[in-house]
Design a protein around this motif. Structure first.
Motif, PDB file in Angstrom:
ATOM      1  N   ALA A  77      -1.343   8.510  -7.281  1.00 17.25           N
ATOM      2  CA  ALA A  77      -0.531   7.636  -7.492  1.00 17.25           C
ATOM      3  C   ALA A  77      -0.881   5.809  -6.865  1.00 17.25           C
ATOM      4  N   GLN A  78       0.183   5.160  -7.161  1.00 21.13           N
ATOM      5  CA  GLN A  78      -0.533   3.650  -7.174  1.00 21.13           C
ATOM      6  C   GLN A  78       0.592   2.927  -6.933  1.00 21.13           C
ATOM      7  N   VAL A  79       0.864   2.706  -5.875  1.00 22.01           N
ATOM      8  CA  VAL A  79       2.235   2.520  -5.298  1.00 22.01           C
ATOM      9  C   VAL A  79       1.716   1.209  -4.348  1.00 22.01           C
ATOM     10  N   MET A  83      -2.832   8.591  -2.652  1.00 19.67           N
ATOM     11  CA  MET A  83      -2.201   7.894  -3.007  1.00 19.67           C
ATOM     12  C   MET A  83      -3.700   6.443  -2.479  1.00 19.67           C
ATOM     13  N   GLN A 106       7.925   1.737  -2.978  1.00 12.87           N
ATOM     14  CA  GLN A 106       7.344   1.808  -4.836  1.00 12.87           C
ATOM     15  C   GLN A 106       6.302   2.117  -5.687  1.00 12.87           C
ATOM     16  N   GLU A 107       6.697   2.865  -6.465  1.00 16.25           N
ATOM     17  CA  GLU A 107       5.688   3.760  -7.200  1.00 16.25           C
ATOM     18  C   GLU A 107       5.237   3.430  -8.875  1.00 16.25           C
ATOM     19  N   SER A 153       5.958  10.178  -3.646  1.00 18.28           N
ATOM     20  CA  SER A 153       5.398   8.971  -2.793  1.00 18.28           C
ATOM     21  C   SER A 153       6.713   8.423  -2.069  1.00 18.28           C
ATOM     22  N   VAL A 154       7.260   7.465  -3.270  1.00 18.72           N
ATOM     23  CA  VAL A 154       8.823   7.144  -2.429  1.00 18.72           C
ATOM     24  C   VAL A 154       9.048   7.514  -1.318  1.00 18.72           C
ATOM     25  N   ARG A 175       2.742   7.388 -11.090  1.00 20.01           N
ATOM     26  CA  ARG A 175       2.746   8.478 -10.228  1.00 20.01           C
ATOM     27  C   ARG A 175       1.183   9.602 -10.512  1.00 20.01           C
ATOM     28  N   VAL A 193       5.429   4.309   2.012  1.00 20.70           N
ATOM     29  CA  VAL A 193       5.961   3.746   0.200  1.00 20.70           C
ATOM     30  C   VAL A 193       7.371   3.486   0.099  1.00 20.70           C
TER      31      VAL A 193
END
Length: 178
Positions: free
Chosen positions: A168-170, A134, A152-153, A124-125, A156, A150
């Motif tokens: 993903a939490q971003v 995400m 920062q993550e 994702s980054v 994952r 994105v």
């Protein structure tokens, strides 16, 4: 009138016809036999259906057995890492280095088990934000990362085959600060 020998006597022919009629069954008896045969076939089909249902339930009940068996070595490695951390040693730096190395190996082993079962991390980054993969926790301004990408993550995301297992939490870039 004389009857040829190979045909037999008139009385004998009549007796043969009577025996054939006696060998034949009445329509009612034939219907009963067919009903019994149908009931046996229906019972066999019902037993097959029940057996298949039991096997299906058993497969569902133990579906995760293979992945769990593959995860047990990871649990063993984590236990060893904890034992290493608790071990008494004069050299704290070497103890910490050995523990970190053990944790890294365990992590790589766990990722390989997940990959074996077709679970793959979502990159994702630096990518454009995709709400299907995400969850945006917040937005921050960034001079280096373009808007809606994105930055920062926090956690994952993972995909299982063709489904997203976990988003993903971003942190998403809002672009340059004006």
């Amino acid at each position: 009138m004389e009857v040829p020998e190979h045909l037999g006597a008139v009385e004998e022919i009549g007796n043969q016809d009577d025996e054939q009629v006696q060998d034949e069954i009445s329509p009612e008896e034939e219907i009963e036999q067919l009903k019994e045969k149908m009931l046996r076939i229906a019972a066999d089909a019902d037993n097959y259906k029940k057996r298949m249902e039991r096997e299906k339930e058993k497969m569902i009940k133990y579906a995760g057995e293979n992945i769990l068996r593959e995860l047990l070595p990871t649990v063993d490695n984590l236990e060893r890492a904890l034992e290493q951390a608790k071990a008494e040693s004069n050299d704290a730096d070497s103890k910490l280095a050995a523990m970190i190395e053990g944790i890294e190996l365990t992590y790589k082993g766990l990722l390989s088990v997940l990959e074996k079962f077709d679970v793959k991390p979502i990159k994702s980054v630096g990518r454009e934000f995709n709400p299907d993969e995400m969850d945006a926790l917040t937005m921050e301004a960034s001079d280096e990362v373009p808007a809606n990408h994105v930055l920062q993550e926090f956690a994952r995301g993972y995909r299982f085959k063709d489904r997203v297992l976990r988003h993903a939490q971003v942190v998403v870039s809002s672009g340059k600060d004006s």
